[in-house]
Motif scaffolding. Structure first.
Motif, short mmCIF file in Angstrom:
data_model
loop_
_atom_site.label_atom_id
_atom_site.label_comp_id
_atom_site.label_asym_id
_atom_site.label_seq_id
_atom_site.Cartn_x
_atom_site.Cartn_y
_atom_site.Cartn_z
N GLN A 112 0.86 -1.18 0.00
CA GLN A 112 0.00 0.00 0.00
C GLN A 112 0.89 1.23 0.00
O GLN A 112 1.79 1.36 0.85
N GLU A 113 0.67 2.13 -0.96
CA GLU A 113 1.48 3.35 -1.03
C GLU A 113 1.18 4.25 0.17
O GLU A 113 0.04 4.48 0.53
N LEU A 114 2.26 4.75 0.80
CA LEU A 114 2.12 5.68 1.91
C LEU A 114 2.12 7.10 1.34
O LEU A 114 2.89 7.42 0.43
N ASP A 115 1.29 7.94 1.88
CA ASP A 115 1.19 9.32 1.42
C ASP A 115 2.18 10.17 2.23
O ASP A 115 1.85 10.70 3.28
N LEU A 116 3.42 10.25 1.74
CA LEU A 116 4.46 11.01 2.42
C LEU A 116 4.77 12.27 1.62
O LEU A 116 4.83 12.23 0.39
N GLY A 117 5.02 13.34 2.32
CA GLY A 117 5.51 14.53 1.65
C GLY A 117 6.95 14.32 1.25
O GLY A 117 7.62 13.38 1.70
N LEU A 118 7.47 15.21 0.41
CA LEU A 118 8.83 15.07 -0.11
C LEU A 118 9.87 15.10 1.01
O LEU A 118 10.80 14.30 1.02
N VAL A 119 9.72 16.01 1.97
CA VAL A 119 10.69 16.11 3.06
C VAL A 119 10.65 14.84 3.91
O VAL A 119 11.70 14.29 4.26
N THR A 120 9.46 14.35 4.22
CA THR A 120 9.33 13.12 5.01
C THR A 120 9.94 11.93 4.25
O THR A 120 10.63 11.09 4.84
N TYR A 121 9.71 11.89 2.94
CA TYR A 121 10.30 10.84 2.11
C TYR A 121 11.82 10.86 2.23
O TYR A 121 12.45 9.83 2.44
N TYR A 122 12.42 12.04 2.12
CA TYR A 122 13.88 12.13 2.17
C TYR A 122 14.43 11.89 3.58
O TYR A 122 15.54 11.36 3.72
N ILE A 123 13.69 12.22 4.59
CA ILE A 123 14.13 11.87 5.95
C ILE A 123 14.19 10.35 6.08
O ILE A 123 15.18 9.80 6.55
#
Length: 184
Positions: free
Chosen positions: A144-155
């Protein structure tokens, strides 16, 4: 899950290694000879553990051939404990060398050390129950794809890429800033 190819013709050592590595969460693929090793070799292998004496060839020669195509860490696990064999194996492209008999805790530590040096430049990274698609900037948990923002993704990506390394908050923010600056 990291994938380890074990090239070992001794059935007892092979089954013991498989069990010990699977306990630590590694996926283990087993080969008993040079010919079989080539059947399993591909870019999905994260680490190889290989004996020098194989029924159909020599592990050092095999290592040289592997290095022409692949760059995964390679750990020799062998009973040959003379200095010349160790030097030859390392010069052939081996990354580490452990002599039999060996302690499982030491082997775990050497595997962990080799794996943490692997650059995370794969398109798909698997860790725990997450799948990170670095081409599409997407993270999946249980498919299931998680809805992460770009900053959260890079963290998350920075933490995965630096697994086992202590990172200060400021260093983490610097890493994330470096990754996200081309989006601004």
């Amino acid at each position: 899950m990291k994938k380890i190819l074990v090239v070992e013709d001794d059935e007892l050592i092979q089954s013991s290694l498989k069990e010990a590595l699977e306990i630590k969460g590694y996926q283990v693929i087993q080969a008993t000879c040079v010919k079989q090793t080539w059947q399993y070799l591909d870019d999905s292998i994260d680490l190889m553990i290989m004996d020098i004496r194989l029924p159909d060839g020599n592990g050092i020669t095999l290592c040289r051939q592997i290095r022409e195509q692949f760059s995964m860490p390679l750990l020799f696990l062998t009973c040959q404990n003379d200095e010349d064999s160790i030097v030859e194996a390392l010069n052939a492209g081996g990354d580490d060398y452990v002599c039999k008999p060996f302690g499982i805790k030491e082997l775990y530590a050497r595997i962990y050390s080799l794996l943490r040096r692997i650059p995370m430049n794969k398109d798909i990274i698997y860790t725990a129950d997450l799948k990170i698609d670095t081409k599409q900037y997407k993270v999946f948990k249980n498919n299931q794809e998680l809805d992460l923002g770009l900053v959260t993704y890079y963290i998350l990506l920075c933490l995965v890429e630096n697994h086992g390394v202590v990172i200060t908050r400021n260093h983490l923010l610097d890493l994330v800033q470096q990754q996200t600056q081309h989006f601004v």
